[in-house]
Design an enzyme around this catalytic site. Structure first.
Site, PDB file in Angstrom:
ATOM      1  N   SER A 106       0.743  -1.101   0.032  1.00  0.00           N
ATOM      2  CA  SER A 106      -0.280   0.187  -0.224  1.00  0.00           C
ATOM      3  C   SER A 106       0.757   1.238  -0.217  1.00  0.00           C
ATOM      4  CB  SER A 106      -0.990   0.502   0.950  1.00  0.00           C
ATOM      5  OG  SER A 106      -1.505   1.226   2.089  1.00  0.00           O
TER       6      SER A 106
ATOM      7  N   TYR B 268      -2.203   5.573  -4.615  1.00  0.00           N
ATOM      8  CA  TYR B 268      -4.074   6.055  -4.024  1.00  0.00           C
ATOM      9  C   TYR B 268      -3.166   7.965  -4.567  1.00  0.00           C
ATOM     10  CZ  TYR B 268      -6.274   3.937  -0.177  1.00  0.00           C
ATOM     11  OH  TYR B 268      -6.726   3.134   0.184  1.00  0.00           O
TER      12      TYR B 268
ATOM     13  N   THR C 126      -6.149   2.665  -6.388  1.00  0.00           N
ATOM     14  CA  THR C 126      -6.836   2.543  -5.893  1.00  0.00           C
ATOM     15  C   THR C 126      -8.071   3.705  -6.324  1.00  0.00           C
ATOM     16  OG1 THR C 126      -5.682   1.136  -4.289  1.00  0.00           O
ATOM     17  CG2 THR C 126      -8.476   2.487  -3.493  1.00  0.00           C
TER      18      THR C 126
ATOM     19  N   ARG D 178     -14.722   5.692  10.463  1.00  0.00           N
ATOM     20  CA  ARG D 178     -14.395   4.286  10.904  1.00  0.00           C
ATOM     21  C   ARG D 178     -14.926   5.373  11.868  1.00  0.00           C
ATOM     22  NH1 ARG D 178     -11.357   3.238   6.446  1.00  0.00           N
ATOM     23  NH2 ARG D 178      -9.377   3.912   7.347  1.00  0.00           N
TER      24      ARG D 178
ATOM     25  N   LYS E  74      -8.719  -1.021  -9.037  1.00  0.00           N
ATOM     26  CA  LYS E  74      -9.678  -1.101  -7.541  1.00  0.00           C
ATOM     27  C   LYS E  74     -10.422  -0.587  -7.147  1.00  0.00           C
ATOM     28  CE  LYS E  74      -8.052  -2.907  -2.637  1.00  0.00           C
ATOM     29  NZ  LYS E  74      -8.547  -2.011  -2.395  1.00  0.00           N
TER      30      LYS E  74
ATOM     31  N   HIS F  92     -14.118  -1.902  -1.089  1.00  0.00           N
ATOM     32  CA  HIS F  92     -12.736  -1.637   0.507  1.00  0.00           C
ATOM     33  C   HIS F  92     -12.645  -1.866   1.668  1.00  0.00           C
ATOM     34  CE1 HIS F  92      -9.664   1.565  -0.060  1.00  0.00           C
ATOM     35  NE2 HIS F  92      -9.662   1.800   1.400  1.00  0.00           N
TER      36      HIS F  92
ATOM     37  N   ARG G  56     -14.954  -0.945   4.456  1.00  0.00           N
ATOM     38  CA  ARG G  56     -14.432   0.346   4.587  1.00  0.00           C
ATOM     39  C   ARG G  56     -14.459   1.742   4.418  1.00  0.00           C
ATOM     40  NH1 ARG G  56     -10.507  -1.502   8.182  1.00  0.00           N
ATOM     41  NH2 ARG G  56      -8.859   0.468   7.957  1.00  0.00           N
TER      42      ARG G  56
HETATM   43  C1  FMN Z   1      -6.366  -2.749   7.208  1.00  0.00           C
HETATM   44  C2  FMN Z   1      -7.207  -1.996   6.430  1.00  0.00           C
HETATM   45  C3  FMN Z   1      -6.067  -1.285   5.925  1.00  0.00           C
HETATM   46  C4  FMN Z   1      -6.412  -1.085   4.489  1.00  0.00           C
HETATM   47  N1  FMN Z   1      -6.005  -0.014   3.264  1.00  0.00           N
HETATM   48  C5  FMN Z   1      -5.988  -0.212   2.406  1.00  0.00           C
HETATM   49  C6  FMN Z   1      -5.142   0.673   1.729  1.00  0.00           C
HETATM   50  O1  FMN Z   1      -4.232   1.597   2.198  1.00  0.00           O
HETATM   51  N2  FMN Z   1      -5.014   0.890   0.119  1.00  0.00           N
HETATM   52  C7  FMN Z   1      -5.907   0.063  -0.270  1.00  0.00           C
HETATM   53  O2  FMN Z   1      -6.197   0.562  -1.628  1.00  0.00           O
HETATM   54  N3  FMN Z   1      -7.257  -1.061   0.033  1.00  0.00           N
HETATM   55  C8  FMN Z   1      -6.904  -1.018   1.753  1.00  0.00           C
HETATM   56  N4  FMN Z   1      -7.179  -1.777   2.763  1.00  0.00           N
HETATM   57  C9  FMN Z   1      -8.557  -2.382   1.321  1.00  0.00           C
HETATM   58  C10 FMN Z   1      -8.275  -3.828   0.972  1.00  0.00           C
HETATM   59  O3  FMN Z   1      -7.253  -3.189  -0.145  1.00  0.00           O
HETATM   60  C11 FMN Z   1      -9.331  -4.617   0.663  1.00  0.00           C
HETATM   61  O4  FMN Z   1      -9.853  -4.060  -0.562  1.00  0.00           O
HETATM   62  C12 FMN Z   1     -10.188  -4.827   1.674  1.00  0.00           C
HETATM   63  O5  FMN Z   1      -9.366  -5.589   2.714  1.00  0.00           O
HETATM   64  C13 FMN Z   1     -10.300  -6.700   1.488  1.00  0.00           C
HETATM   65  O6  FMN Z   1     -11.745  -7.082   2.015  1.00  0.00           O
HETATM   66  P1  FMN Z   1     -11.525  -7.594   2.987  1.00  0.00           P
HETATM   67  O7  FMN Z   1     -10.904  -7.288   4.212  1.00  0.00           O
HETATM   68  O8  FMN Z   1     -12.881  -8.657   3.752  1.00  0.00           O
HETATM   69  O9  FMN Z   1     -11.016  -8.944   2.822  1.00  0.00           O
HETATM   70  C14 FMN Z   1      -7.295  -2.155   3.647  1.00  0.00           C
HETATM   71  C15 FMN Z   1      -8.278  -2.644   3.859  1.00  0.00           C
HETATM   72  C16 FMN Z   1      -8.042  -3.358   6.088  1.00  0.00           C
HETATM   73  C17 FMN Z   1      -8.568  -4.030   6.424  1.00  0.00           C
END
Ligand code: FMN
Length: 380
Positions: A107, A130, A156, A165, A252, A276, A279
């Site tokens: 990331s 990003y 992304t 959150r 993404k 995401h 989130r």
């Molecule tokens: C703690 C956390 C941090 C994340 N940070 C990013 C990020 O920096 N960039 C991004 O594109 N997605 C981020 N995501 C989203 C993940 O890439 C992904 O879309 C998501 O975790 C998929 O769902 P899952 O956790 O149920 O497998 C983050 C997800 C989590 C749980």
């Protein structure tokens, strides 16, 4: 680690090992967390077709994602703050993925930098971008990923502004951690985590500090990050990003058929159906419920991947049956990392591999590439 039989076991262990503010950073979704829960729940609605008296020998989970060979079609998704689940978390997870033969995605908001991860891996990893308002910083980031030999850029699209959150706000989350009595207590009750963390110098955003203009210390970092995500990012921007990058590009955060169709003209190599991990837009549909429609919308003109809610190899199989060429996991590997560093990430991958393999066999299939909707009972 062998005692952990499911991703839920790893989650329990992570909860006991990682300070609350960081564990909850992973285990949280936006607002009511409705979409976060739906991502997992909707997988359970999909029923598998059991088949019998089929030769189940010589099974294969090997496949390709954007033309790269993978030992199973499961990549580690980009996650920010990963180095706070475990010291040097991104470096350890990248090594575990490399040894397992699956892609690792770093990331932009990682603790270990692109160069840190490059220094401990020997195969190319993927980099997630990003787009920030400081375009000079973005150009440099793309160039750094290129210089590190990254083999795909994951752009992304669903975080032009930050979803809220509640847990993070209540916990006063920050990197590096703050030292209020509450935070000190959370850390003091997690001594192994603290010991590991004392042994590393990587405790802030490694891709940003020292690289973004005016970001030298912590207070400048926090104001920079909160202001920098580019709210004006548009389809037009994909062109210059693609030109500057010049390699494989994955979009993404596609969750709508119309956006999926628009992505066909973007020159990208793949899209990830994603919200995401619940989130960002709470109330959005789960990823798995949107997958069939999006696969139908793009046909075979573009590779479609999925992330969100995968907690077992069965979930991976269901996504593949609906036409995903690959899947990505976020929390499952984060829980493994929190539970036991590199060995924990390896364990998460082993659990998913075993579940995928046995499920595939009991569905009467021997090759993961042959899975399709014929292996399911219901349409979502
Ligand atoms: C703690 C956390 C941090 C994340 N940070 C990013 C990020 O920096 N960039 C991004 O594109 N997605 C981020 N995501 C989203 C993940 O890439 C992904 O879309 C998501 O975790 C998929 O769902 P899952 O956790 O149920 O497998 C983050 C997800 C989590 C749980």
């Amino acid at each position: 680690m062998d005692q952990a039989l499911t991703i839920a076991d790893l989650k329990d262990r992570a909860r006991r090992r990682v300070p609350k503010m960081f564990f909850e950073y992973a285990d949280s979704g936006a607002w009511t967390e409705g979409t976060y829960r739906a991502n997992e729940d909707d997988f359970h609605k999909v029923k598998l077709r059991q088949r019998v008296l089929v030769d189940m020998t010589n099974r294969s989970l090997e496949s390709e994602m954007i033309g790269e060979k993978v030992s199973m079609p499961v990549a580690l998704a980009p996650t920010g703050f990963t180095g706070m689940q475990h010291a040097d978390g991104e470096m350890l997870a990248a090594q575990a993925a490399e040894e397992f033969g699956v892609p690792f995605t770093l990331s932009t908001m990682s603790i270990c930098s692109i160069e840190d991860v490059r220094s401990v891996t020997s195969k190319p990893f993927w980099f997630q971008l990003y787009v920030m308002q400081d375009k000079e910083f973005v150009h440099n980031l793309i160039d750094r990923a290129k210089a590190a030999g990254c083999s795909a850029l994951v752009l992304t699209l669903d975080l032009q502004i930050l979803g809220q959150r509640h847990k993070d706000l209540r916990n006063g989350l920050s990197a590096p951690p703050r030292f209020t009595p509450k935070h000190l207590w959370q850390m003091a009750t997690r001594p192994f985590w603290c010991l590991d963390m004392l042994g590393t110098k990587r405790r802030t955003f490694g891709n940003i500090v020292g690289h973004a203009k005016g970001v030298k210390d912590l207070s400048s970092l926090s104001s920079w990050t909160s202001e920098q995500f580019d709210p004006q990012l548009s389809w037009k921007d994909i062109e210059w990003i693609r030109d500057r990058w010049g390699g494989k590009l994955i979009l993404k955060g596609i969750l709508d058929e119309e956006d999926a169709r628009m992505s066909l003209d973007s020159g990208a190599d793949a899209i990830i159906v994603s919200n995401h991990g619940g989130r960002q837009l709470d109330g959005a549909a789960s990823s798995i419920s949107m997958l069939p429609r999006i696969v139908d919308a793009v046909g075979d003109r573009m590779e479609v991947h999925l992330d969100g809610g995968i907690r077992s190899g069965q979930d991976v199989l269901k996504a593949l049956c609906y036409g995903a060429k690959g899947t990505h996991i976020g929390r499952p590997f984060l829980y493994g990392l929190g539970a036991g560093g590199k060995a924990g990430v390896r364990r998460a991958l082993e659990i998913i591999r075993k579940e995928l393999d046995v499920t595939m066999a009991l569905c009467g299939e021997r090759d993961v590439k042959n899975l399709s909707r014929k292996n399911l009972h219901t349409d979502l």
